[in-house]
Design a protein around this motif. Sequence first.
Motif, PDB file in Angstrom:
ATOM      1  N   LYS A   1       0.852  -1.186   0.000  1.00 38.25           N
ATOM      2  CA  LYS A   1       0.000   0.000   0.000  1.00 38.25           C
ATOM      3  C   LYS A   1       0.888   1.235   0.000  1.00 38.25           C
ATOM      4  CE  LYS A   1      -3.251   2.750   2.560  1.00 38.25           C
ATOM      5  NZ  LYS A   1      -2.501   3.989   2.360  1.00 38.25           N
ATOM      6  N   ARG A   2       0.541   2.174  -0.880  1.00 36.13           N
ATOM      7  CA  ARG A   2       1.235   3.460  -0.940  1.00 36.13           C
ATOM      8  C   ARG A   2       0.170   4.528  -1.175  1.00 36.13           C
ATOM      9  NH1 ARG A   2       5.079   3.222  -5.350  1.00 36.13           N
ATOM     10  NH2 ARG A   2       3.291   3.482  -6.690  1.00 36.13           N
ATOM     11  N   ASN A   3      -0.020   5.398  -0.209  1.00 35.42           N
ATOM     12  CA  ASN A   3      -1.039   6.442  -0.300  1.00 35.42           C
ATOM     13  C   ASN A   3      -2.395   5.823  -0.642  1.00 35.42           C
ATOM     14  OD1 ASN A   3       0.920   8.465   0.239  1.00 35.42           O
ATOM     15  ND2 ASN A   3       1.523   8.412  -1.900  1.00 35.42           N
ATOM     16  N   ASN A   4      -2.971   6.207  -1.785  1.00 34.61           N
ATOM     17  CA  ASN A   4      -4.259   5.640  -2.213  1.00 34.61           C
ATOM     18  C   ASN A   4      -4.096   4.517  -3.219  1.00 34.61           C
ATOM     19  OD1 ASN A   4      -5.899   7.314  -0.651  1.00 34.61           O
ATOM     20  ND2 ASN A   4      -5.770   8.964  -2.151  1.00 34.61           N
ATOM     21  N   ASP A   5      -2.886   3.982  -3.313  1.00 43.30           N
ATOM     22  CA  ASP A   5      -2.605   2.939  -4.300  1.00 43.30           C
ATOM     23  C   ASP A   5      -2.393   1.586  -3.631  1.00 43.30           C
ATOM     24  OD1 ASP A   5      -2.619   4.831  -6.353  1.00 43.30           O
ATOM     25  OD2 ASP A   5      -0.464   5.207  -6.137  1.00 43.30           O
TER      26      ASP A   5
ATOM     27  N   ILE B   1      -9.839 -12.593 -22.021  1.00 40.39           N
ATOM     28  CA  ILE B   1     -11.011 -11.778 -21.712  1.00 40.39           C
ATOM     29  C   ILE B   1     -10.960 -11.226 -20.288  1.00 40.39           C
ATOM     30  CG2 ILE B   1     -13.524 -11.877 -21.335  1.00 40.39           C
ATOM     31  CD1 ILE B   1     -13.709 -13.545 -23.885  1.00 40.39           C
ATOM     32  N   GLY B   2     -10.534 -12.029 -19.331  1.00 40.00           N
ATOM     33  CA  GLY B   2     -10.453 -11.553 -17.947  1.00 40.00           C
ATOM     34  C   GLY B   2      -9.514 -10.366 -17.801  1.00 40.00           C
ATOM     35  N   LEU B   3      -8.355 -10.438 -18.444  1.00 37.63           N
ATOM     36  CA  LEU B   3      -7.406  -9.320 -18.398  1.00 37.63           C
ATOM     37  C   LEU B   3      -7.970  -8.085 -19.094  1.00 37.63           C
ATOM     38  CD1 LEU B   3      -4.054 -11.201 -19.118  1.00 37.63           C
ATOM     39  CD2 LEU B   3      -4.786 -10.195 -16.945  1.00 37.63           C
ATOM     40  N   ILE B   4      -8.658  -8.292 -20.207  1.00 35.20           N
ATOM     41  CA  ILE B   4      -9.273  -7.173 -20.923  1.00 35.20           C
ATOM     42  C   ILE B   4     -10.275  -6.473 -20.002  1.00 35.20           C
ATOM     43  CG2 ILE B   4     -10.800  -6.505 -22.833  1.00 35.20           C
ATOM     44  CD1 ILE B   4      -9.579  -8.948 -24.383  1.00 35.20           C
ATOM     45  N   LEU B   5     -11.127  -7.256 -19.355  1.00 35.55           N
ATOM     46  CA  LEU B   5     -12.154  -6.668 -18.480  1.00 35.55           C
ATOM     47  C   LEU B   5     -11.536  -5.915 -17.304  1.00 35.55           C
ATOM     48  CD1 LEU B   5     -14.857  -9.469 -18.483  1.00 35.55           C
ATOM     49  CD2 LEU B   5     -14.970  -7.216 -19.586  1.00 35.55           C
ATOM     50  N   ILE B   6     -10.490  -6.480 -16.707  1.00 39.25           N
ATOM     51  CA  ILE B   6      -9.835  -5.798 -15.582  1.00 39.25           C
ATOM     52  C   ILE B   6      -9.274  -4.451 -16.039  1.00 39.25           C
ATOM     53  CG2 ILE B   6      -7.789  -5.856 -14.107  1.00 39.25           C
ATOM     54  CD1 ILE B   6      -8.301  -8.805 -13.652  1.00 39.25           C
TER      55      ILE B   6
ATOM     56  N   ASN C   1      -9.674   0.327 -15.038  1.00 46.84           N
ATOM     57  CA  ASN C   1      -8.685   1.321 -15.420  1.00 46.84           C
ATOM     58  C   ASN C   1      -7.438   1.268 -14.526  1.00 46.84           C
ATOM     59  OD1 ASN C   1      -7.731   3.337 -17.077  1.00 46.84           O
ATOM     60  ND2 ASN C   1      -8.540   4.963 -15.765  1.00 46.84           N
ATOM     61  N   ILE C   2      -6.903   0.085 -14.367  1.00 54.20           N
ATOM     62  CA  ILE C   2      -5.711  -0.074 -13.543  1.00 54.20           C
ATOM     63  C   ILE C   2      -4.467  -0.047 -14.429  1.00 54.20           C
ATOM     64  CG2 ILE C   2      -6.902  -1.435 -11.791  1.00 54.20           C
ATOM     65  CD1 ILE C   2      -5.544  -3.927 -12.939  1.00 54.20           C
TER      66      ILE C   2
ATOM     67  N   VAL D   1       2.957 -10.584 -12.919  1.00 53.55           N
ATOM     68  CA  VAL D   1       1.921  -9.627 -13.301  1.00 53.55           C
ATOM     69  C   VAL D   1       1.852  -8.606 -12.180  1.00 53.55           C
ATOM     70  CG1 VAL D   1      -0.514  -9.295 -13.858  1.00 53.55           C
ATOM     71  CG2 VAL D   1       0.645 -11.416 -14.541  1.00 53.55           C
ATOM     72  N   THR D   2       2.119  -7.351 -12.512  1.00 53.42           N
ATOM     73  CA  THR D   2       2.127  -6.284 -11.520  1.00 53.42           C
ATOM     74  C   THR D   2       1.001  -5.316 -11.871  1.00 53.42           C
ATOM     75  OG1 THR D   2       4.528  -6.493 -11.336  1.00 53.42           O
ATOM     76  CG2 THR D   2       3.535  -4.490 -10.432  1.00 53.42           C
ATOM     77  N   PHE D   3       0.268  -4.897 -10.845  1.00 53.18           N
ATOM     78  CA  PHE D   3      -0.735  -3.890 -11.123  1.00 53.18           C
ATOM     79  C   PHE D   3      -0.788  -2.862 -10.023  1.00 53.18           C
ATOM     80  CE2 PHE D   3      -3.489  -7.034  -9.034  1.00 53.18           C
ATOM     81  CZ  PHE D   3      -4.287  -6.250  -8.209  1.00 53.18           C
ATOM     82  N   GLU D   4      -1.280  -1.695 -10.405  1.00 57.01           N
ATOM     83  CA  GLU D   4      -1.447  -0.576  -9.481  1.00 57.01           C
ATOM     84  C   GLU D   4      -2.888  -0.123  -9.591  1.00 57.01           C
ATOM     85  OE1 GLU D   4       0.192   3.999  -8.965  1.00 57.01           O
ATOM     86  OE2 GLU D   4       1.416   2.527 -10.044  1.00 57.01           O
ATOM     87  N   LEU D   5      -3.558  -0.177  -8.456  1.00 55.67           N
ATOM     88  CA  LEU D   5      -4.965   0.205  -8.378  1.00 55.67           C
ATOM     89  C   LEU D   5      -5.086   1.395  -7.461  1.00 55.67           C
ATOM     90  CD1 LEU D   5      -8.014  -0.440  -8.786  1.00 55.67           C
ATOM     91  CD2 LEU D   5      -7.821  -1.994  -6.845  1.00 55.67           C
TER      92      LEU D   5
END
Length: 178
Positions: free
Chosen positions: A89-93, A142-147, A152-153, A171-175
């Motif tokens: 966790k970093r700030n709102n991410d 399709i799952g990756l497309i939808l995410i 909008n991550i 697989v790295t993501f920032e939400l």
Amino acid sequence: MENHTLIGDKIDFSSDIETSFSLAFLPLDIFDSWERAGSLSDFIADYFSPYFHSESAHNLISTIFNELIENAVKFSRNNSQAIDIVVKKRNNDLLVRITNSIPRHRKKAFIEICRELFQKDLDELYLQKIEEGMGDTRKSGIGLILIKKDYNIKIGFDFFVDRNSIMKVAVTFELTLQ
């Protein structure tokens, strides 16, 4: 064969981290009971959602994790090789990295699916995949497309060979959650 391929958004996974959480599990454990993927996703959401002042944080975190955990399990090269999850966790991410082994013969197709996420309009790509009637959901993306489309991550893929000569994908993501 190229041993290291980066695709997608650049995500800073190390600076200004407030808290961190990591775990490893075997794909075999999820294959024995698919409900465990949902339980694990809910557990991570339960742990992190109180940090965010959003009513939708829990559902959003759980939904994204469920998709990525199920993908990591389905596409793992070996059911007895651990899948590693690191959440920060970093700030709102919320920053996440899920790493699993993949079969070398699937690398090229997976790279193409990942590249499409950044080269094509996501709405059109989603419709294209649906229209193609992809009977094999193991290849559709399709799952990756939808995410990427719906949440909008930022998302990045790192294909590499580890020190034991095993092909892996991280697989790295920032939400961003408000």
